[in-house]
Design a protein around this motif. Sequence first.
Motif, PDB file in Angstrom:
ATOM      1  N   HIS I   4       8.460  64.301   3.743  1.00 13.60           N
ATOM      2  CA  HIS I   4       9.567  64.724   4.594  1.00 13.60           C
ATOM      3  C   HIS I   4       9.044  64.746   6.023  1.00 13.60           C
ATOM      4  N   VAL I   5       9.754  64.073   6.931  1.00 10.22           N
ATOM      5  CA  VAL I   5       9.295  63.959   8.306  1.00 10.22           C
ATOM      6  C   VAL I   5      10.432  64.335   9.253  1.00 10.22           C
ATOM      7  N   ARG I   6      10.151  65.243  10.166  1.00 10.27           N
ATOM      8  CA  ARG I   6      11.100  65.549  11.230  1.00 10.27           C
ATOM      9  C   ARG I   6      10.554  65.005  12.545  1.00 10.27           C
ATOM     10  N   MET I   7      11.382  64.273  13.262  1.00 11.33           N
ATOM     11  CA  MET I   7      10.964  63.699  14.539  1.00 11.33           C
ATOM     12  C   MET I   7      11.896  64.204  15.634  1.00 11.33           C
ATOM     13  N   ASP I   8      11.318  64.831  16.646  1.00 12.40           N
ATOM     14  CA  ASP I   8      12.079  65.275  17.819  1.00 12.40           C
ATOM     15  C   ASP I   8      11.690  64.403  19.000  1.00 12.40           C
ATOM     16  N   VAL I   9      12.649  63.669  19.519  1.00  7.97           N
ATOM     17  CA  VAL I   9      12.368  62.710  20.588  1.00  7.97           C
ATOM     18  C   VAL I   9      12.554  63.385  21.942  1.00  7.97           C
ATOM     19  N   PRO I  75       4.760  57.976  21.052  1.00  7.77           N
ATOM     20  CA  PRO I  75       4.166  58.832  22.097  1.00  7.77           C
ATOM     21  C   PRO I  75       5.127  59.884  22.649  1.00  7.77           C
ATOM     22  N   PHE I  76       6.404  59.740  22.356  1.00  7.59           N
ATOM     23  CA  PHE I  76       7.392  60.664  22.927  1.00  7.59           C
ATOM     24  C   PHE I  76       8.039  61.527  21.850  1.00  7.59           C
ATOM     25  N   MET I  77       7.414  61.611  20.683  1.00 11.30           N
ATOM     26  CA  MET I  77       8.011  62.392  19.604  1.00 11.30           C
ATOM     27  C   MET I  77       7.072  63.496  19.143  1.00 11.30           C
ATOM     28  N   ALA I  78       7.667  64.687  18.889  1.00 13.02           N
ATOM     29  CA  ALA I  78       6.960  65.732  18.152  1.00 13.02           C
ATOM     30  C   ALA I  78       7.297  65.520  16.685  1.00 13.02           C
ATOM     31  N   ILE I  79       6.261  65.431  15.848  1.00 11.67           N
ATOM     32  CA  ILE I  79       6.456  65.024  14.454  1.00 11.67           C
ATOM     33  C   ILE I  79       5.887  66.095  13.534  1.00 11.67           C
ATOM     34  N   GLU I  80       6.665  66.404  12.501  1.00 15.65           N
ATOM     35  CA  GLU I  80       6.244  67.403  11.518  1.00 15.65           C
ATOM     36  C   GLU I  80       6.353  66.773  10.138  1.00 15.65           C
ATOM     37  N   VAL I  81       5.245  66.797   9.375  1.00 18.71           N
ATOM     38  CA  VAL I  81       5.191  66.134   8.071  1.00 18.71           C
ATOM     39  C   VAL I  81       5.060  67.168   6.958  1.00 18.71           C
ATOM     40  N   THR I  82       5.855  67.020   5.905  1.00 18.66           N
ATOM     41  CA  THR I  82       5.805  67.928   4.762  1.00 18.66           C
ATOM     42  C   THR I  82       5.757  67.101   3.476  1.00 18.66           C
TER      43      THR I  82
ATOM     44  N   ALA J  47      -2.042  63.008   9.095  1.00 17.54           N
ATOM     45  CA  ALA J  47      -1.071  61.931   8.878  1.00 17.54           C
ATOM     46  C   ALA J  47       0.197  62.182   9.702  1.00 17.54           C
ATOM     47  N   GLY J  48       0.564  61.186  10.500  1.00 16.22           N
ATOM     48  CA  GLY J  48       1.802  61.252  11.267  1.00 16.22           C
ATOM     49  C   GLY J  48       1.660  61.886  12.633  1.00 16.22           C
ATOM     50  N   GLN J  49       0.444  62.272  13.009  1.00 16.55           N
ATOM     51  CA  GLN J  49       0.269  62.942  14.291  1.00 16.55           C
ATOM     52  C   GLN J  49      -0.940  62.376  15.041  1.00 16.55           C
ATOM     53  N   TYR J  50      -0.910  62.499  16.356  1.00 17.40           N
ATOM     54  CA  TYR J  50      -2.062  62.111  17.179  1.00 17.40           C
ATOM     55  C   TYR J  50      -2.985  63.319  17.253  1.00 17.40           C
ATOM     56  N   SER J  51      -3.523  63.683  16.107  1.00 16.63           N
ATOM     57  CA  SER J  51      -4.303  64.906  15.950  1.00 16.63           C
ATOM     58  C   SER J  51      -5.408  64.642  14.943  1.00 16.63           C
ATOM     59  N   ASN J  52      -6.464  65.420  15.059  1.00 14.89           N
ATOM     60  CA  ASN J  52      -7.479  65.357  14.016  1.00 14.89           C
ATOM     61  C   ASN J  52      -7.866  66.760  13.581  1.00 14.89           C
ATOM     62  N   ILE J  53      -8.410  66.838  12.378  1.00 16.35           N
ATOM     63  CA  ILE J  53      -9.051  68.046  11.878  1.00 16.35           C
ATOM     64  C   ILE J  53     -10.507  67.696  11.657  1.00 16.35           C
TER      65      ILE J  53
END
Lengths: 96, 96, 96, 96, 96, 96, 96, 96, 96, 96
Positions: I4-9, I75-82, J47-53
């Motif tokens: 499940h992915v939420r993308m806020d542009v 580059p312009f999205m906040a993304i949350e993965v579940t 996964a899905g983010q410009y982030s690392n752990i």
Amino acid sequence: MLFHVRMDVNIPHDLDPIRADELKRVERERAQELQRQGKWRHLWRIAGQYSNISVFDVADPQELHDLVSTLPLFPFMAIEVTPLCRHPSSIHEDER
Amino acid sequence: MLFHVRMDVNIPHDLDPIRADELKRVERERAQELQRQGKWRHLWRIAGQYSNISVFDVADPQELHDLVSTLPLFPFMAIEVTPLCRHPSSIHEDER
Amino acid sequence: MLFHVRMDVNIPHDLDPIRADELKRVERERAQELQRQGKWRHLWRIAGQYSNISVFDVADPQELHDLVSTLPLFPFMAIEVTPLCRHPSSIHEDER
Amino acid sequence: MLFHVRMDVNIPHDLDPIRADELKRVERERAQELQRQGKWRHLWRIAGQYSNISVFDVADPQELHDLVSTLPLFPFMAIEVTPLCRHPSSIHEDER
Amino acid sequence: MLFHVRMDVNIPHDLDPIRADELKRVERERAQELQRQGKWRHLWRIAGQYSNISVFDVADPQELHDLVSTLPLFPFMAIEVTPLCRHPSSIHEDER
Amino acid sequence: MLFHVRMDVNIPHDLDPIRADELKRVERERAQELQRQGKWRHLWRIAGQYSNISVFDVADPQELHDLVSTLPLFPFMAIEVTPLCRHPSSIHEDER
Amino acid sequence: MLFHVRMDVNIPHDLDPIRADELKRVERERAQELQRQGKWRHLWRIAGQYSNISVFDVADPQELHDLVSTLPLFPFMAIEVTPLCRHPSSIHEDER
Amino acid sequence: MLFHVRMDVNIPHDLDPIRADELKRVERERAQELQRQGKWRHLWRIAGQYSNISVFDVADPQELHDLVSTLPLFPFMAIEVTPLCRHPSSIHEDER
Amino acid sequence: MLFHVRMDVNIPHDLDPIRADELKRVERERAQELQRQGKWRHLWRIAGQYSNISVFDVADPQELHDLVSTLPLFPFMAIEVTPLCRHPSSIHEDER
Amino acid sequence: MLFHVRMDVNIPHDLDPIRADELKRVERERAQELQRQGKWRHLWRIAGQYSNISVFDVADPQELHDLVSTLPLFPFMAIEVTPLCRHPSSIHEDER
């Protein structure tokens, strides 16, 4: 009296680098001067962050504000202030 | 090495008062013993709250955990740990 | 010196009602006594909430803590403290 | 009636300094005028922050909005409004 | 004047069911009485939640507090109050 | 059906003022047209903030999105949507 | 129309286990019945949590509320509702 | 595939201590068994907290859920799951 | 497996409009191609927001990352993965 | 000793692309060098983010700070540090 202060520095990437370096240089001088005066009692770097945790020893909140708000990097810092007092389990009469 | 620790105490209102008092008494003894050993370097009360801000001086995160997690009030505290290091603007060679 | 204090009261529903009423009665007496002494300078109810916003005038953070932490409802309040000072745009010499 | 207002000022670093100074000068004049009129009843600086805590005494939320939203720094402030009323433990008939 | 109020109800599972039902019954009667008086101008259920969004039309924050804090479910509600005023783009002279 | 919408406007300080004014002018016209059509049922200003609380009466979430996302200030607003329904304690058969 | 619903279940540890099991059994029957009716269009478990993410297909927010608020575990769930509509980049005429 | 999991344990103070000890004993056995199977690849204690940070190596989210949700302390843990993949700057072909 | 992915542009207002339009055009083509391949299983617009809620069906977290991180608007999205898995109350053997 | 570090990268869209590429290239070289030295023990992409752990194995918080704060992308990263220690249920004597 003691105030616990956390400062998170965030210098905008489009600030002129020469101005930024000058601000940091004066900030450093000012921080060391306040340490020598005993006003800036503790100054620690938070590991991994452009942040510090400090303890100020001042006469009152007014003096705290005067010291902190005139720091050169003040416009670029998020600041959190927490008033402290002696802990009843402290082994020292005077926590300072 | 230094760790900044904030502890917020929240004792449930339905905990047996005698047990609560005993926990607080032993907590106090333990805190004072650790201060005398130099492990619990700073201990301040946050004004207006049942909370403290502390700085521990320990050999490593393991020792920090062993000290904090065996405090009698540990089950009733929210704890936040922040690793510290020397600030480049400090006037002391050794920030401890 | 002045400290801005917000108190949010949350009395557990299973607290004995007689004890709760007694706590509230003593809290009220104590609040009025501190107002008469000039220590509890302002006391407002937040409309629609079991909360108050207060301004205390005390000698230091220690006195603030001593006053607030001995209130009968202290164990049932979330408390937030903010140190204040004179605003440079104030028309009064002394902001108190 | 009373409204508690917290204002956190955040002036962008790339705002023209002359315009910024002019905004602050007019803001100060306006704040002092409203204090003299009794509309801006309390005005405190939060120690260590470019923020104030204020209490306004206005006829209704509309007047509050008209006063606050026409402040020169309004576009650069985060503002939080909390309606107040008399606290039942207050020693004053009229909390104002 | 108008205040926007959000109420989130959270009745503890160990509250006596008979008492809970009685509280809800009186709450309902009180809500309907206040609607008939025009004080509780709007009352909506938030879809999927034990919450409502309301608009109150009262003389001042004091009246708002008196109405809300005497609701039978008040001890079990988280309440958020937002003062409203006429929007400049409204097509009505009087937004009420 | 009804949707509760909160809009917080944040126009960047470096947006061309002429374009900003044009956006606001068209926004206002559009808001008034939608109010006359009965789609934008309520429109209140939050006192002290560049924000509004609105209630839309639309056929479905698609229509809500079409209306809101074509507002001229949409790119500069943080928007929160909450679906509403009739409250069981309402005195009206039809909550609209 | 479609509503995205997240449900986080939190059953108190002191709830009677027999009652808890009965609630879960009826919840399961009800969930399956609503799936067969096409009202509960999607039902996923969030990996590692006692939570689900669901999509409901209902006539309006009222029907959504009636379905969700009568689930046996409703008193023990934190619920978040998000209205959905067709995405302009969808390859389907009807997103349902 | 790898999932990063943070578990914060919060055992209610009124849980029967014998049951709590039994839960912890079985939890420990289960954790060690899963480590020996290679499913629970990393298991660290967060210093100062009753929390762990773990990395699981499982076939899919279903297996992750089956492992985590059957842990004896699962009802008393807040759990946060983050899916991981190989970092492009890793020096290993296979990040596991 | 499903994520499940939420993308806020959030496209910066000072991005060149021609580049922004080109990014959106390619984003749309890419989204449709991934839908046709069955990788981007669900794609919904959140009503009132420049955001989507999506469900991806991929081989593993690595494939999810490769798909999402190469979207032109990444580059312009906040993304949350579940991560998701089959719900035990689902009426389908295979939740996909 | 081990520190868990999460890094969220956010490169401003108006940073010169050539400088950005150079920063990323040097960041990658530095990350690989630190991995080969055994200081940067684990490095995963979220996964899905410009982030690392990441997990660092360093002598003390000072070394952690020296390594992290000199990364070329440090000014563009939000960084969260968590000290780790051996978990009592670990099957390894040495958790590293």
